[in-house]
Write a protein that holds these residues in place. Structure first.
Motif, PDB file in Angstrom:
ATOM      1  N   MET A 405      -8.583  -7.233 -10.701  1.00 37.42           N
ATOM      2  CA  MET A 405      -7.757  -6.301 -11.469  1.00 37.42           C
ATOM      3  C   MET A 405      -6.695  -5.680 -10.579  1.00 37.42           C
ATOM      4  SD  MET A 405      -9.155  -3.134 -13.805  1.00 37.42           S
ATOM      5  CE  MET A 405      -8.030  -2.039 -14.686  1.00 37.42           C
ATOM      6  N   VAL A 406      -5.515  -5.464 -11.147  1.00 38.18           N
ATOM      7  CA  VAL A 406      -4.476  -4.672 -10.488  1.00 38.18           C
ATOM      8  C   VAL A 406      -4.338  -3.383 -11.273  1.00 38.18           C
ATOM      9  CG1 VAL A 406      -2.624  -5.826 -11.792  1.00 38.18           C
ATOM     10  CG2 VAL A 406      -2.080  -4.603  -9.673  1.00 38.18           C
ATOM     11  N   GLN A 407      -4.150  -2.271 -10.555  1.00 35.90           N
ATOM     12  CA  GLN A 407      -4.183  -0.973 -11.225  1.00 35.90           C
ATOM     13  C   GLN A 407      -3.222   0.013 -10.585  1.00 35.90           C
ATOM     14  OE1 GLN A 407      -8.104   0.730 -11.287  1.00 35.90           O
ATOM     15  NE2 GLN A 407      -7.494   2.524 -12.452  1.00 35.90           N
ATOM     16  N   ALA A 408      -2.602   0.842 -11.426  1.00 36.69           N
ATOM     17  CA  ALA A 408      -1.707   1.907 -10.970  1.00 36.69           C
ATOM     18  C   ALA A 408      -2.502   3.182 -10.704  1.00 36.69           C
ATOM     19  CB  ALA A 408      -0.634   2.175 -12.026  1.00 36.69           C
ATOM     20  N   TRP A 409      -2.082   3.919  -9.663  1.00 36.81           N
ATOM     21  CA  TRP A 409      -2.738   5.173  -9.291  1.00 36.81           C
ATOM     22  C   TRP A 409      -1.717   6.283  -9.062  1.00 36.81           C
ATOM     23  CZ3 TRP A 409      -8.038   6.193  -8.650  1.00 36.81           C
ATOM     24  CH2 TRP A 409      -8.893   5.092  -8.843  1.00 36.81           C
ATOM     25  N   TYR A 410      -0.613   6.295  -9.839  1.00 33.67           N
ATOM     26  CA  TYR A 410       0.444   7.278  -9.605  1.00 33.67           C
ATOM     27  C   TYR A 410       0.837   7.240  -8.118  1.00 33.67           C
ATOM     28  CZ  TYR A 410       0.432   9.566 -14.255  1.00 33.67           C
ATOM     29  OH  TYR A 410       0.568   9.858 -15.598  1.00 33.67           O
ATOM     30  N   GLN A 411       0.820   8.372  -7.415  1.00 30.04           N
ATOM     31  CA  GLN A 411       1.268   8.345  -6.021  1.00 30.04           C
ATOM     32  C   GLN A 411       0.233   7.733  -5.078  1.00 30.04           C
ATOM     33  OE1 GLN A 411       4.148  11.275  -4.378  1.00 30.04           O
ATOM     34  NE2 GLN A 411       3.558  12.503  -6.151  1.00 30.04           N
ATOM     35  N   GLY A 412      -0.910   7.338  -5.622  1.00 31.17           N
ATOM     36  CA  GLY A 412      -1.841   6.527  -4.849  1.00 31.17           C
ATOM     37  C   GLY A 412      -1.387   5.092  -4.776  1.00 31.17           C
ATOM     38  N   GLY A 413      -0.326   4.749  -5.526  1.00 31.92           N
ATOM     39  CA  GLY A 413       0.268   3.418  -5.461  1.00 31.92           C
ATOM     40  C   GLY A 413      -0.393   2.414  -6.383  1.00 31.92           C
ATOM     41  N   ILE A 414      -0.470   1.182  -5.920  1.00 30.57           N
ATOM     42  CA  ILE A 414      -1.014   0.058  -6.679  1.00 30.57           C
ATOM     43  C   ILE A 414      -2.166  -0.544  -5.892  1.00 30.57           C
ATOM     44  CG2 ILE A 414      -0.525  -2.279  -7.525  1.00 30.57           C
ATOM     45  CD1 ILE A 414       2.399  -1.312  -7.920  1.00 30.57           C
ATOM     46  N   SER A 415      -3.276  -0.744  -6.567  1.00 29.92           N
ATOM     47  CA  SER A 415      -4.460  -1.312  -5.930  1.00 29.92           C
ATOM     48  C   SER A 415      -4.848  -2.609  -6.619  1.00 29.92           C
ATOM     49  CB  SER A 415      -5.625  -0.323  -5.997  1.00 29.92           C
ATOM     50  OG  SER A 415      -6.807  -0.883  -5.447  1.00 29.92           O
ATOM     51  N   VAL A 416      -5.174  -3.625  -5.827  1.00 29.45           N
ATOM     52  CA  VAL A 416      -5.756  -4.862  -6.351  1.00 29.45           C
ATOM     53  C   VAL A 416      -7.211  -4.877  -5.887  1.00 29.45           C
ATOM     54  CG1 VAL A 416      -5.665  -7.379  -6.370  1.00 29.45           C
ATOM     55  CG2 VAL A 416      -3.538  -6.063  -6.217  1.00 29.45           C
TER      56      VAL A 416
END
Length: 497
Positions: A405-416
């Motif tokens: 999964m790829v996911q947005a975290w606002y200012q935590g950025g993008i995590s795969v």
């Protein structure tokens, strides 16, 4: 004193924010032409910070624990291809949808259509001015659907903010004809109780589309948003005659009222509707993230969804925000929007279990299926107290035999991340920018991050539109999967093609 040290050293790379210069779009006004972006629709995005918090953030930057202001850092298996800055629409960027060579980006001021036939150089095709938070967006064929969840003076694109206490105020769904991408045409509107915060398309053959409209927070002083509000609005849209779209039902999903919230369950939102619903039409399933509850639904009859299981987490979840199935339809990832998208929740003080993803296995068969909790996942790259960080919208990366999964975290950025083992999820790639500013708490960063036809696309709340390329042997097979259309909340069967 809050420590800003991460649990591992970040790879500090100064990425080149290759903004696509010279991309100008014709600003379209969807009748009448007097519309202007309305500050009344802007979310509360800034808050004060103490002198000591600013000092801590500056020290963390000097020590390499967090990126510098607007500095781009990422793992070695992700490449930042480009960033297209905002054009005429300066409001908050929201959700994304895709169709062929086009990407659609919602914005509090309207929506933007990009040509992504060359992902390294997206081109702005059109920008449509139609203020009305939050403009959650989806597409199907020649139709585009837009959610309005702010009280407006009327249903036009030139409306202004108006108190929800006034009966004449309007909120709901807007429908556009996008057969001409350069000139989208506003063709219909349907008012819904408590507006439309998000919506989900549910196809029903070729003749009709059902829309599950999620909204919440009723108030006795709001004529069109009265409590109790324990369900969702369902709109039926005849594909060939979308002007005849209408509400056909309001199923009650919580006959007992749902999670009571505080004081029974301190720190948990009272359930008064749903925030988001994801459907998996190939399996006749849906998962609802409904404030204080997570639910599993059968949608064999899309006009009459049926709750088959319901779960709560009154220890670590504050607000059930969104849901994502794995491809095997035996897992659901629920996100917790701790802080409501306006707080710094990715620090050591909050910890790894609050404001996280909850991974649930689906066990059993048919209407006897149950959601069984397995673990939490949260990014371990601690953010500064000036950075609003929250688990937000993401999508599956389609690889057979894997749950990625790829996911947005606002200012935590993008995590795969990989949740193939439900009990042991792990991050495998990331991308983020440093704080927007150190002077105040600011809502910024990726609202949505989705995988589509070989690339990751992100709608950055403050910056614009980002394109990333992920190169990793674990995810590379996904590039072979090509879709004609993607609305992430209408989750496709990626391999049935």
């Amino acid at each position: 004193m809050i420590s800003l040290h991460t649990t591992r050293v970040r790879r500090r790379r100064l990425g080149v924010a290759a903004a696509a210069a010279g991309l100008f779009a014709a600003l379209l006004t969807a009748a009448p032409a007097a519309a202007t972006p309305d500050p009344g629709d802007a979310p509360v995005g800034r808050g004060s910070v103490t002198t000591s918090q600013q000092a801590e953030a500056r020290a963390a930057i000097r020590g390499g624990d967090i990126p510098g202001v607007d500095e781009i850092v990422h793992s070695s298996n992700i490449k930042h291809l480009t960033s297209v800055p905002k054009g005429a629409l300066k409001g908050t960027n929201t959700d994304l949808a895709f169709q062929g060579k086009y990407a659609y980006v919602g914005n509090y001021d309207g929506f933007v259509i990009y040509d992504i036939s060359n992902p390294k150089k997206p081109k702005t095709v059109s920008e449509v001015l139609c203020p009305g938070a939050q403009n959650d967006i989806s597409v199907s064929g020649n139709l585009l659907f837009l959610s309005t969840d702010s009280s407006r003076s009327d249903d036009s694109c030139s409306s202004s903010t108006q108190p929800a206490t006034e009966k004449s105020s309007w909120e709901g769904m807007k429908i556009f004809d996008i057969s001409n991408k350069r000139h989208p045409r506003y063709i219909a509107a349907v008012e819904t109780a408590c507006g439309s915060h998000t919506h989900t398309l549910v196809p029903d053959g070729k003749k009709n589309i059902y829309i599950y409209v999620s909204s919440y927070s009723p108030n006795e002083t709001f004529p069109d948003c009265q409590p109790p509000h324990d369900g969702i609005s369902i709109i039926k849209v005849p594909v060939k005659k979308p002007q005849k779209a209408k509400i056909v039902d309001f199923p009650v999903l919580f006959p007992d009222g749902g999670n009571p919230g505080a004081p029974t369950n301190p720190g948990v939102f009272k359930t008064s509707g749903c925030h988001d619903i994801t459907v998996l039409p190939s399996q006749d399933l849906a998962a609802g993230a409904c404030m204080g509850d997570g639910i599993l639904l059968s949608i064999k009859d899309p006009a009459r969804p049926k709750v088959i299981d319901r779960v709560q987490d009154n220890v670590n979840f504050a607000f059930w925000h969104s849901a994502t199935f794995n491809q095997g339809a035996n897992k659901v990832v629920f996100t917790d929007e701790l802080g409501g998208g306006g707080a710094a929740t990715c620090n050591e003080e909050i910890g790894p279990k609050r404001g996280a993803d909850g991974i649930y296995d689906i066990v059993g068969k048919g209407d006897q299926r149950k959601l069984v909790f397995r673990s939490y996942f949260k990014i371990d790259r601690h953010q500064a107290d000036v950075e609003v960080c929250v688990a937000h919208n993401g999508s599956i990366i389609p690889v057979k035999g894997k749950d990625l999964m790829v996911q947005a975290w606002y200012q935590g950025g993008i995590s795969v991340w990989d949740f193939t083992d439900s009990a042991k999820p792990k991050e495998i790639a990331f991308f983020e920018r440093g704080p927007v500013t150190l002077d105040q708490v600011t809502t910024a960063g990726p609202w949505s991050a989705y995988y589509y036809n070989g690339h990751i696309y992100s709608s950055d709340i403050a910056k614009g539109f980002d394109v990333l390329k992920l190169t990793d042997k674990r995810t590379d097979p996904a590039a072979k999967v090509k879709l004609d259309e993607l609305n992430v909340q209408t989750q496709p069967d990626y391999f049935a093609r």
